[in-house]
Structures are given as C-alpha cells and as structure tokens.
Design an enzyme around this catalytic site. Structure first.
Site, PDB file in Angstrom:
ATOM      1  CD  GLU A 179      -2.697  -0.956   2.156  1.00  0.00           C
ATOM      2  OE1 GLU A 179      -3.075   0.062   3.110  1.00  0.00           O
ATOM      3  OE2 GLU A 179      -3.962  -1.888   2.276  1.00  0.00           O
ATOM      4  CD  GLU A 387      -3.173  -5.715   4.352  1.00  0.00           C
ATOM      5  OE1 GLU A 387      -3.915  -4.981   4.677  1.00  0.00           O
ATOM      6  OE2 GLU A 387      -2.032  -5.536   4.261  1.00  0.00           O
TER       7      GLU A 387
HETATM    8  C1  FCB Z   1      -4.311  -1.933   5.563  1.00  0.00           C
HETATM    9  C2  FCB Z   1      -2.777  -2.257   6.061  1.00  0.00           C
HETATM   10  C3  FCB Z   1      -2.732  -3.165   7.262  1.00  0.00           C
HETATM   11  C4  FCB Z   1      -3.965  -2.988   8.365  1.00  0.00           C
HETATM   12  C5  FCB Z   1      -5.346  -3.069   7.559  1.00  0.00           C
HETATM   13  C6  FCB Z   1      -6.423  -3.028   8.500  1.00  0.00           C
HETATM   14  O1  FCB Z   1      -4.379  -0.831   4.951  1.00  0.00           O
HETATM   15  O2  FCB Z   1      -1.910  -2.778   5.202  1.00  0.00           O
HETATM   16  O3  FCB Z   1      -1.444  -3.201   7.935  1.00  0.00           O
HETATM   17  O4  FCB Z   1      -3.566  -1.975   9.149  1.00  0.00           O
HETATM   18  O5  FCB Z   1      -5.261  -2.082   6.682  1.00  0.00           O
END
Ligand code: FCB
Length: 486
Positions: A179, A387
C-alpha cells in the site's frame, strides 16, 4: 456413458463450488504490527517507533515495542498456522532490523530471525510470502529526507538486494511494497501515519519515489532470484463510487481514482502517469523534473502478480461551497487532506450498510467490482487478494471462547465475491486474511482487533476465534460452506 437414474442417485447436498486448483489460502501480518522486540539484536527505530512514541499520535499512547511478541513466539505462531491449515503466510521484513541505518552491511542477527521464520514455515508446509516494506522506513533515512528524496530509492534497491541474497533460496513470492498510497499520502499528506508530515507536494514526490523504488527493487529481485520466483506489489486500490449521477460527483470520483489508484497502476502497469493526475497536481509539483529519463521504464518492469487489498468502498462527492461529507477517515482523522490537488472532494459513509468496528461499511460487491475493474483495465494480469478482513469488538467469553459471527459473515461474503469474480474471468490466485492475529493497528493502537486469532496482550496468549475454525474448514474443503454461514 451410463446415466444415473434419478430415483437411485445418492441423496447428497449439491457440491459446493470449488476454488480454482492451486488457489492459495493464507493470512497476513506486518513486522511493526506483530514483532515487538523493538530494540533487540541491533534493531534501530523506524519511523513508526518514533511516531508511536510521540505523544498524541497513536490512540492510548500505544506502541509496537512489544506488539504480539511474534519475534519471540514465531515458532508457536507457525505451529498455530499449521494447525489451522494455512497454506501461506504473508509477513513483512523490518528494514531497520536487518539494516539498522538503512545503509551499508546487514546485521546477521536481524537476517537470522527471518531465516528461522522462513525455515519454520517451510518445515510446516506453509509458503512464505515476503513483503519488503510495510511502512517502516528506518528513522535515519527519514532524517535524511525520507521518501520525498530520490536517494531513498537507492537505499531501497540495496536493501532489496540484501533480502534477495538472504532469503532468495527459500522464499518463492516477493512483494516490494504494501500500500504505497498509505506511505505517501497518510505519511506525508494527512500525517495520520508516520512520519506524520503534512506536505502535499512531499506526498506526491514520495509517491513517485515509492514507484521508482518498486521498479528498481523488481529489477534487483529478478536478477537475483531463481527463475521460478514470483514478484509483486500490493496496492490498496480504492473502489471509488460517486455519491450521485451528477457530473460534479463523477469528477470527484475521477480525481480520487487518479491520485488514489492510477498514480500507481499508471506507471507500474502502463509505463505512464495519467494526464489528468498531472493536470490536477501541476500546481504542487513540476512532474517534468520529478520524473527523470528512464524512470517510467524502470517503474513498469513487469510483475508476476498484483496484490490487492480491499476492506470497504470509497464514496465521494464534489460538494457545493459550505457542504461537507459525512466523513471517511479510513486510517484516522486529520485536518490535512491525503488527496493533494483534490482537497475539496468530500467523503461519505454509505447509508444502510452494516459497519465494522472501524466504522467501515461492509460491502463485498466492492471486492467483486474491484477485481473485475482491474481485470478489465489490465487483461491477463494475475491477482492475489493480499489483505481482506474486519475489526470487531471481540472479547473472551467466561468459557474462554471468542465468538465472532460478524467476522465469519464478512469473510464469507468477501470470499463469495472472489468466487464470483473468478467465475466471471478474474485470474485470482489466492486470498490472505487480514490478519492472522490481533495486532498494533497503526494510529488506532491495540483498540482494533482484526485477527482471526485473539491475542490477550497481558499474557500474550493466543485464542483462535470462531472465524479461525470456520476459515480452517473453508481451506480444508477448498470451498465455502453451503446453506448458511457455518
Ligand atoms: C491495511 C494495512 C494493514 C492493516 C489493515 C487493516 O491498510 O495494510 O497493515 O492496518 O489495513
């Protein structure tokens, strides 16, 4: 061919749709969020150590000094992953643990931690997926100017070479950045993340240098890794939706898509920055000086797979003077905008949707649309959901259990969205639940629990939540349970 007569066919529930063969089931964490051991074995502060130790920056004054103590407990944690049946573990490397000043030779003790972790994973039959950078720049490099400075890309290329040398023989999947939008725009724009600067021009400069560092690291990795190794980057692509069908709201969506998404996918996947982004931000940076000859060719070196992180969609409008949005401070509130050049766009929370403990609306169709949009814009690009998950106010029952039916419903809905996207042509290779265990949730400290495993921070005891057992079952079946959510 013999047909089975319907009256003698065995009475069975219809077969659940299987995920594709080879689809990888994993869970993710990040170094600063779980490791702890902040000052052990030669590790020096990263920008997140400095930031979390600065009063007022993180909820409750929480820091990652101890976190989930994964540095000391990784063997037990890997044993737990094996018990749950995980096939892959996505972790990140703490740069200042392996290269304390961000320059020069590596510290062997730091590298040893990752060597041991990876060996333990391989021994357990779990594929390691290594992310080089999940937001924790060595503080010394920030002191020298940080990501707004081009020289930081040299440092990152050196660090990538160190890691490829140390783990290249045993890690098959590598991710350069997690990110980069957050590093650039929350770190240097809104300031809700480390290093906490609020400089719109620096945020744009940081974005370009993160892109360049990504491309340079891909080159290094490709040079050093064995032929079969996979390279990738993980983006939090915003699933942007205009609030109304007005032309003004369409323009708001275009702007957020430009500085939220295409600022990365443009140079990385097409070898160019989008014209509209350059126009929207021309008053802040001189792109013709920032982007030097050869940069775009470097940034667009091909990746084998694109990681996408998704939690909630982004609803935007272009307000009339005096109006404001209902808010969408996805990673923490700030008076400063993380959208340089588009500060006047308003962010909204969708009405009528359930929300997580982060106040993020629950919207699995957003994941489906995101996967389909990327597939349409970049046909043939293999994807991985690196994620996805949700925070809820989990607690341990008197019987010692953690029941999290909302998380099970969230995961079920989003995995179903993945399956629908696969059926409609998206090449999704795997899914990583965020997160393996509760951890330090950046500006929210320990107040938000994203884990599928509960962590009792006082004792560091791990308790798999009901969702962990549910996920285990999904992995075993390679399919979602049918008829209900359990
Ligand atoms: C993302 C991050 C991770 C965590 C999630 C909830 O943006 O990559 O580290 O904080 O959100």
């Amino acid at each position: 061919m013999t047909a089975v007569r319907p009256d003698i066919a065995p009475k069975q529930a219809p077969e659940a749709t299987q995920f594709p063969t080879g689809f990888v089931w994993g869970a993710a964490t990040a170094a600063y969020q779980v490791e702890g051991a902040a000052a052990e074995d030669g590790r020096t502060p990263s920008i997140w150590d400095t930031f979390s130790h600065t009063p007022g920056k993180v909820h409750n004054g929480d820091t990652g000094d101890i976190a989930a103590d994964h540095y000391h407990r990784f063997r037990d944690d890997v044993a737990l992953m094996k018990q749950l049946g995980l096939k892959a573990y996505r972790f990140s490397v703490s740069w200042s643990r392996v290269q304390p000043t961000g320059r020069g030779p590596a510290v062997e003790r730091g590298l040893d931690f990752y060597r041991k972790l990876v060996d333990e994973l391989l021994e357990a039959g779990i594929a390691p997926v290594a992310t080089l950078y999940h937001w924790d720049l060595p503080q010394e490099l920030e002191d020298a100017g940080g990501w707004p400075q081009r020289v930081t890309t040299d440092r990152f290329a050196d660090y990538a070479a160190i890691m490829a040398g140390a783990l290249g023989d045993r890690v098959a999947t590598w991710t350069t950045f997690n990110e980069p939008w957050c590093s650039a725009f929350l770190g240097y724009g809104s300031g809700v993340h480390a290093p906490g600067r609020t400089e719109p021009a620096s945020a744009l400069r940081a974005a370009h240098h993160l892109n360049l560092a990504h491309g340079r690291a891909i080159e290094v990795l490709r040079d050093q890794l064995p032929a079969g190794a996979q390279t990738s980057v993980t983006l939090n692509l915003h699933q942007v939706r205009p609030l109304t069908a007005s032309a003004a709201d369409a323009d708001a969506a275009r702007r957020v898509d430009a500085v939220g998404n295409r600022i990365f996918t443009g140079p990385m996947l097409r070898g160019e920055y989008p014209e509209d982004l350059l126009a929207d931000t021309a008053h802040l940076v001189d792109w013709s000086k920032l982007v030097q000859d050869g940069d775009l060719a470097a940034i667009s070196r091909p990746v084998d797979v694109l990681g996408v992180n998704y939690y909630t969609p982004t609803l935007v409008s272009m307000p009339e003077k005096g109006e404001s949005g209902s808010g969408n401070d996805v990673h923490g509130a700030s008076a400063f905008s993380p959208w340089p050049g588009s500060e006047h766009v308003a962010f909204h929370l969708a009405e009528g949707k359930e929300r997580t403990a982060m106040n993020w609306s629950i919207d699995p169709d957003g994941l489906y649309n995101l996967l389909m949009d990327v597939t349409r814009d970049h046909p043939g690009l293999p994807l991985m959901v690196t994620e996805n998950g949700a925070a809820f106010d989990d607690y341990v029952s008197p019987e010692g259990r953690v029941e999290d039916p909302e998380r099970i419903a969230y995961l079920h809905g989003h995995l179903d969205a993945v399956q629908r996207a696969v059926a409609d042509g998206a090449d999704v290779r795997g899914y990583f639940l965020w997160s393996l265990m509760d951890n330090f949730e950046w500006a929210y400290g320990y107040s938000k629990r994203f884990g599928t495993v509960y962590v009792d921070y006082a004792s560091q005891r791990r308790i798999p939540k009901a969702s962990a057992h549910w996920y285990s079952d999904v992995i075993r079946r390679h399919a979602l349970p049918q008829g209900g959510l359990s």
